[in-house]
Write a protein that holds these residues in place. Structure first.
Motif, short mmCIF file in Angstrom:
data_model
loop_
_atom_site.label_atom_id
_atom_site.label_comp_id
_atom_site.label_asym_id
_atom_site.label_seq_id
_atom_site.Cartn_x
_atom_site.Cartn_y
_atom_site.Cartn_z
N VAL A 67 48.82 0.28 9.34
CA VAL A 67 48.93 -1.15 9.05
C VAL A 67 49.66 -1.32 7.72
O VAL A 67 49.15 -1.01 6.66
CB VAL A 67 47.52 -1.80 9.10
N SER A 68 50.94 -1.79 7.85
CA SER A 68 51.78 -1.82 6.65
C SER A 68 52.63 -3.08 6.66
O SER A 68 52.36 -4.03 7.40
CB SER A 68 52.66 -0.57 6.64
N GLY A 69 53.70 -3.06 5.85
CA GLY A 69 54.58 -4.23 5.78
C GLY A 69 55.43 -4.36 7.03
O GLY A 69 55.86 -5.45 7.40
N GLY A 115 53.89 10.08 8.78
CA GLY A 115 53.56 10.33 7.37
C GLY A 115 52.31 9.57 6.97
O GLY A 115 51.38 10.14 6.39
N HIS A 116 52.24 8.28 7.32
CA HIS A 116 51.05 7.49 6.97
C HIS A 116 49.80 8.11 7.58
O HIS A 116 48.75 8.15 6.94
CB HIS A 116 51.21 6.04 7.45
N ILE A 117 49.89 8.58 8.82
CA ILE A 117 48.72 9.18 9.47
C ILE A 117 48.32 10.47 8.75
O ILE A 117 47.14 10.73 8.51
CB ILE A 117 49.01 9.41 10.98
N ASN A 122 58.78 11.26 10.91
CA ASN A 122 58.63 9.83 11.20
C ASN A 122 57.72 9.23 10.13
O ASN A 122 56.64 9.77 9.84
CB ASN A 122 58.03 9.67 12.60
N HIS A 123 58.17 8.13 9.54
CA HIS A 123 57.41 7.50 8.45
C HIS A 123 55.96 7.17 8.87
O HIS A 123 55.02 7.33 8.08
CB HIS A 123 58.15 6.21 8.05
N LEU A 124 55.79 6.74 10.12
CA LEU A 124 54.44 6.37 10.59
C LEU A 124 53.56 7.61 10.70
O LEU A 124 52.37 7.57 10.41
CB LEU A 124 54.53 5.66 11.94
N THR A 149 49.87 3.37 0.28
CA THR A 149 51.21 2.77 0.25
C THR A 149 52.26 3.90 0.30
O THR A 149 51.93 5.08 0.19
CB THR A 149 51.38 1.92 -1.02
N ASP A 150 53.53 3.50 0.44
CA ASP A 150 54.58 4.49 0.68
C ASP A 150 54.66 5.54 -0.44
O ASP A 150 54.64 5.21 -1.63
CB ASP A 150 55.94 3.78 0.80
N ASN A 151 54.77 6.79 -0.03
CA ASN A 151 54.87 7.91 -0.97
C ASN A 151 55.46 9.09 -0.22
O ASN A 151 55.53 9.08 1.01
CB ASN A 151 53.48 8.25 -1.53
ZN ZN Z 1 54.98 2.68 4.97
#
Ligand code: ZN
Ligand code: KG4
Length: 379
Positions: free
Chosen positions: A143-145, A117-119, A113-115, A346-348
């Motif tokens: 907190v993203s786009g 990933g951010h965590i 899950n992308h979220l 940011t996204d990576n």
């Molecule tokens: Zn993102």
């Protein structure tokens, strides 16, 4: 710690990413191909163009990630890919490529899950600096786009689970930055531009009211009586628009828009040349209101749930004022707060490979017929 090398692939929005991460803590490579130049003329992401750009970029980006890691396709232990949330067409490009690789190489496939990933970008960063021990419960603000979500994160025997205790009812914080930048003729993506301009204005000049959400979310049936901490950012965007109209800023905005459409990759000096004091004050005041609202609501949730650790991640976590304000206010509350470095905010794809590591250990693999989930929730 077992030595596991995971190739991560990320294509949920407007960046094509591939990265190789060893055992969830060592980044061997992290390649991101940005599509900013493609979407800039439209002032926002055009989904159809995004999918086409992913198709163009995916093979060279993955090849470069392996080359920089000095690895071959055969030598990675697993392939991880973002399953959602995101743009369906964009997700499909990464997923199809990851499936083909996993099938041809006979490697396990991990859906992330992308979220999450951010965590895990925060955890990746902490492990790199040798801070492997965290106190639970953890509260994570993503907190993203596309998201402004608060999760209580739990970890047990390599399995992470998440409880959502707040989200935006309308625009995400990054979306508000992007829309305000667009309406002020500053271009796309708005967050990094506003971040650079805000220190040049007076953040006290314009008072914006951020919404206090008293009523329950009618679109979200309440499962229990857990206190919720929701956000709302469409009102502040309308307030900026009203300010622009009542202060007759329209002509200056049009002039700026024209100037930037003719400038390739405008720099801070260019932005400053085309922004008068009133606009700089407006930008600084908008950012101050956004930051204060995000910090106040998150810290209120941290107190209510008595958490031991705070994570702040996602594109908007790259914002300097947000980081400073969170660090200061959380310290006053005696709460340790962790961010990813600005480039991992940011996204990576490194964050996707890092989030896949505990799933690899738990053997949480997916069959090659799994599909993209554009509206995927994090649990
Ligand atoms: Zn993102
Ligand atoms: O996490 P991300 O790269 O993609 C999504 O998952 O949405 O976040 C992109 C968002 C955009 O809205 C962008 O304007 C915002 O993050 N952003 C920032 C900054 N850098 C990126 N917002 C405020 N300040 C920044 N420095």
């Amino acid at each position: 710690m077992p030595d596991v090398t995971i190739l991560g692939i990320e294509s949920s929005c407007d960046e094509t990413g591939a990265a190789v991460v060893r055992s969830g803590q060592q980044i061997l490579s992290n390649v991101v191909a940005s599509q900013i130049a493609t979407h800039q003329p439209y002032g926002g992401v055009v989904p159809e163009l995004a999918s086409r750009e992913h198709l163009r970029a995916i093979i060279p980006v993955v090849r470069q990630a392996l080359a920089e890691a000095r690895l071959t396709y055969e030598s990675v232990d697993a392939i991880a890919v973002t399953q959602g949330p995101g743009l369906a067409g964009s997700l499909l490009v990464g997923i199809s490529f990851a499936k083909a690789l996993a099938f041809a190489l006979e490697k396990p496939l991990i859906a992330v899950n992308h979220l999450e990933g951010h965590i895990h970008a925060v955890l990746l960063e902490q492990r790199q600096t040798g801070n492997g021990e965290l106190q639970f419960p953890v509260l994570a603000l993503v907190v993203s786009g596309g998201h402004t979500h608060l999760y209580l994160a739990h970890s047990e025997e390599n399995l992470w689970t998440y409880d959502n205790i707040g989200h935006t009812r309308d625009d995400a914080a990054g979306e508000a930055f992007d829309k305000v930048a667009k309406l002020l003729g500053l271009g796309y993506p708005g967050g990094p531009i506003i971040d650079q301009l805000a220190p040049h204005g007076n953040p006290e000049a314009v008072k914006f009211q951020t919404s206090q959400l008293k009523h329950r979310d009618r679109n979200r049936p309440q499962a229990d009586d857990q206190p919720r901490f929701d956000f709302s950012y469409s009102g502040i965007k309308t307030a900026v628009l009203r300010y622009v109209e009542t202060h007759n800023l329209g002509a200056a905005i049009e002039e700026r828009r024209r100037a930037f459409s003719e400038t390739k990759g405008p720099k801070l000096e260019d932005y400053l040349r085309f922004c008068d004091r009133q606009t700089l004050d407006l930008v600084a005041s908008f950012q101050r209101s956004m930051v204060e609202d995000l910090v106040a609501k998150t810290l209120a949730a941290a107190r209510e749930y008595d958490v031991q650790t705070l994570f702040v991640s996602g594109g908007v976590a790259a914002n300097r004022e947000l980081r400073e304000n969170f660090a200061r206010e959380a310290e006053m509350q005696g709460l340790p707060v962790f961010f990813p470095s600005r480039s991992l905010s940011t996204d990576n794809a490194a964050m996707i490979a890092a989030a896949a590591f505990p799933k690899f250990l738990a053997k949480q693999f997916v069959p090659v017929d799994f599909s993209a989930e554009a509206g995927m929730a994090l649990r």
